[in-house]
Scaffold this active site. Structure first.
Site, PDB file in Angstrom:
ATOM      1  N   LEU A  78      -4.993   5.238  -4.776  1.00  0.00           N
ATOM      2  CA  LEU A  78      -3.881   6.173  -4.928  1.00  0.00           C
ATOM      3  C   LEU A  78      -3.178   6.273  -3.582  1.00  0.00           C
ATOM      4  O   LEU A  78      -3.828   6.434  -2.549  1.00  0.00           O
ATOM      5  CB  LEU A  78      -4.382   7.565  -5.330  1.00  0.00           C
ATOM      6  CG  LEU A  78      -4.347   7.983  -6.799  1.00  0.00           C
ATOM      7  CD1 LEU A  78      -4.842   9.421  -6.931  1.00  0.00           C
ATOM      8  CD2 LEU A  78      -2.962   7.845  -7.404  1.00  0.00           C
ATOM      9  N   ASP A  79      -1.849   6.195  -3.567  1.00  0.00           N
ATOM     10  CA  ASP A  79      -1.096   6.337  -2.327  1.00  0.00           C
ATOM     11  C   ASP A  79      -1.357   7.703  -1.701  1.00  0.00           C
ATOM     12  O   ASP A  79      -1.637   8.677  -2.412  1.00  0.00           O
ATOM     13  CB  ASP A  79       0.403   6.181  -2.586  1.00  0.00           C
ATOM     14  CG  ASP A  79       0.788   4.755  -2.950  1.00  0.00           C
ATOM     15  OD1 ASP A  79       0.057   3.824  -2.556  1.00  0.00           O
ATOM     16  OD2 ASP A  79       1.821   4.570  -3.621  1.00  0.00           O
TER      17      ASP A  79
END
Length: 299
Positions: A44-45
């Site tokens: 996940l960024d």
């Protein structure tokens, strides 16, 4: 789910906070779980929040297969501005008045990005190009292209369209959206491509992952909650919830554990969790030419 006071052995579902990288969460969990054997299933960024599936101890062997499952997101796309990263973390590279974009044209753009499509991943990403991370090439000032690859957008819905004015005074539109997609899909790239198709540019301003395979926000806990009381999903429970189940007798169990490729019953493509006569999770297999090929042994 069970609560553990010693080193656990299973999946930990985290609600990742904004500002943390996926590796930051893994590092934090290593301290909470008192083991270095921790990994995650699907990055996940840092800007994004939501479901991040971690594997602890033996469950790390499940992660590569869990990462291939379907994912679901809620997000906000801003039409009218491009950024170097395709999200709000990057520098704005262009601004265009988006006030004339109609809902009908937005719906048409969304439809064009739904289904089996070819997507070019965002350049500022962890994808490797000739062995080097794409983001490292960008930071080094390199000029390069990332080849498009097939992804599946099962669902792409727009719930709200809000008129807004960006900090530089540009009239923009903020779209509240949901996306259900295959592994490897970049939501930032969807925002970029929607904006490009509408001729005004676009980027992602908010993202929350609400589901990874069968694991949703209802099963997730914050890092602080896990720090206070670590909650673990046992390996057998995790496998049964994520993959089709194949129950075998004692004879077949022994053969499969010894690597013998037995005939498999009909199952959907992908990993299958094999359970013995006592209900113990034994091995993860997949079908190859009608036979069971072992992927990972857990007994």
């Amino acid at each position: 789910m069970t609560e553990q006071t010693t080193t656990p052995d299973g999946l930990v579902i985290v609600d990742k906070p904004s500002g943390f990288t996926s590796h930051d969460v893994v590092a934090k969990m290593r301290g909470i779980a008192r083991t270095r054997r921790v990994g995650h299933a699907g990055t996940l960024d840092p800007m994004a929040t939501g479901v991040l599936v971690l594997g602890v101890q033996r469950a790390t062997k499940l992660l590569g297969h869990l990462a291939l499952t379907e994912k679901e997101y809620l997000g906000t796309i801003r039409l009218g501005q491009d950024t170097v990263t395709d999200d709000a973390e990057g520098e704005i590279t262009s601004s265009t008045d988006a006030s004339g974009v109609t809902r009908a044209s937005i719906d048409a753009g969304v439809a064009a990005l739904t289904g089996r499509i070819m997507q070019v991943p965002s350049k500022v990403s962890a994808i490797k190009i000739d062995g080097k991370r794409s983001y490292a090439r960008v930071r080094g000032g390199e000029e390069f292209e990332i080849p498009a690859r097939p992804v599946t957008i099962s669902s792409f819905r727009v719930y709200d369209v809000r008129e807004a004015v960006a900090e530089d005074g540009t009239p923009v539109l903020d779209l509240v959206v949901s996306v259900v997609c295959s592994s490897g899909t970049y939501i930032r790239a969807i925002a970029r491509d929607l904006g490009a198709g509408l001729g005004v540019g676009g980027h992602l301003t908010a993202l929350r992952r609400t589901r990874v395979g069968p694991y949703g926000l209802d099963a997730a806990r914050t890092l602080d909650q896990h720090q206070e009381e670590l909650t673990v999903m046992p390996v057998a429970e995790a496998a049964a919830s994520a993959f089709p189940r194949w129950d075998v007798d004692e004879k077949r169990a022994k053969l499969l554990l010894n690597g013998v490729r037995l005939d498999m019953p009909a199952h959907p493509p992908g990993p299958v969790a094999v359970f013995g006569p006592d209900g113990a999770f034994l091995v993860l297999v997949e079908e190859e030419k009608g036979k069971a090929k072992s992927l990972a042994v857990f007994a």
